[in-house]
Design a protein around this motif. Structure first.
Motif, short mmCIF file in Angstrom:
data_model
loop_
_atom_site.label_atom_id
_atom_site.label_comp_id
_atom_site.label_asym_id
_atom_site.label_seq_id
_atom_site.Cartn_x
_atom_site.Cartn_y
_atom_site.Cartn_z
N ARG A 81 -1.39 8.77 -2.77
CA ARG A 81 -1.53 7.35 -3.09
C ARG A 81 -2.21 6.63 -1.93
O ARG A 81 -2.40 7.19 -0.86
CB ARG A 81 -0.18 6.71 -3.37
N ASN A 131 -1.68 1.10 -3.42
CA ASN A 131 -1.02 1.36 -4.70
C ASN A 131 -1.87 2.11 -5.73
O ASN A 131 -1.46 2.22 -6.89
CB ASN A 131 -0.51 0.05 -5.34
N LYS A 181 -3.28 5.74 -7.21
CA LYS A 181 -2.58 7.02 -7.27
C LYS A 181 -3.51 8.13 -7.75
O LYS A 181 -4.35 7.92 -8.62
CB LYS A 181 -1.38 6.93 -8.21
N ARG A 191 -3.05 12.16 -9.11
CA ARG A 191 -2.11 13.19 -9.55
C ARG A 191 -2.88 14.41 -10.02
O ARG A 191 -3.81 14.30 -10.82
CB ARG A 191 -1.22 12.66 -10.68
#
Length: 227
Positions: free
Chosen positions: A95, A101, A103, A105
């Protein structure tokens, strides 16, 4: 160049496996016969040299982490070499990449093959080649200049390093181990690198040390009364 390095390492591993398999032909195996132990010379494939098990992966860096599992099936060639195949699953999360904020993945999975050499019974060096497939999703924040995206990629990895094993004795295949490895290929899509850019926007992947701990569990040991 990276593909050539990967192919060369695979060929080298195959050669080492062949040499090690011939070396095992001279290892005697003790088989219990009533109350007496008689040395029996066995050649070729020995099912009691098979093992299973696997390990977990944990690596942490500023703003992210790498977690995973890698079950294995392997074979002890002799007291100095073992190898096998592995199936990997790795989760990579980060992040605050481009802005606060946001992100990133990753879900990574794929097959691999490894070779370990034990110069002494509790220390080993390891080479492991993997071909990993990645599903990656980036979620932007309101202040980020980079839009959200989702991509699917694949990347080769060559993990080199070493580790410590406990309980690996002559004739045995059950023991615990811990290792530290690094992906020397540093492919941009590898789950084992930190994706960075320099001041000119060029990609600069940085190696993340990979810590793995696991266990080898010997198969078909009852016949030989080893455990």
């Amino acid at each position: 160049m990276k593909r050539m390095i990967g192919m060369a390492c695979m060929l080298g591993t195959a050669l080492l496996l062949t040499v090690a398999s011939h070396a095992q032909d001279n290892d005697p195996v003790e088989v219990r016969n009533g109350n007496r132990e008689q040395p029996v010379e066995e050649k070729g494939f020995k099912k009691e040299n098979l093992f299973t098990g696997g390990g977990v992966t944990a690596s942490f860096y500023s703003g992210g982490s790498v977690l995973g599992a890698s079950p294995v099936i392997g074979y002890k060639f002799n007291d100095y070499f073992d190898g096998g195949i592995v199936l990997n699953y790795v989760y990579n999360g980060a992040r605050d990449i481009w802005a606060g904020n946001d992100k990133l993945r990753q879900h990574v999975w794929g097959p691999g093959a490894f070779l370990r050499a034990y110069p002494i019974n509790f220390l080993f060096v390891q080479a492991q080649f993997e071909q990993n497939f990645t599903n990656e999703r980036y979620t932007t924040s309101g202040s980020s200049s980079v839009p959200s995206y989702k991509i699917n990629t694949s990347a080769p990895s060559l993990l080199l390093g070493g580790g410590y094993s406990t309980g690996r004795i002559k004739g045995g295949t059950t023991f615990f181990y811990i290792s530290v490895l690094a992906d020397v290929l540093k492919d941009w899509n590898s789950p084992y690198v930190d994706k960075r850019y320099d001041d000119y926007g060029n990609k600069r992947p940085v190696i993340i040390p990979v810590i793995r701990a696991g266990v080898n569990v010997g198969l078909f040991q009852g016949r030989y009364g080893r455990y």
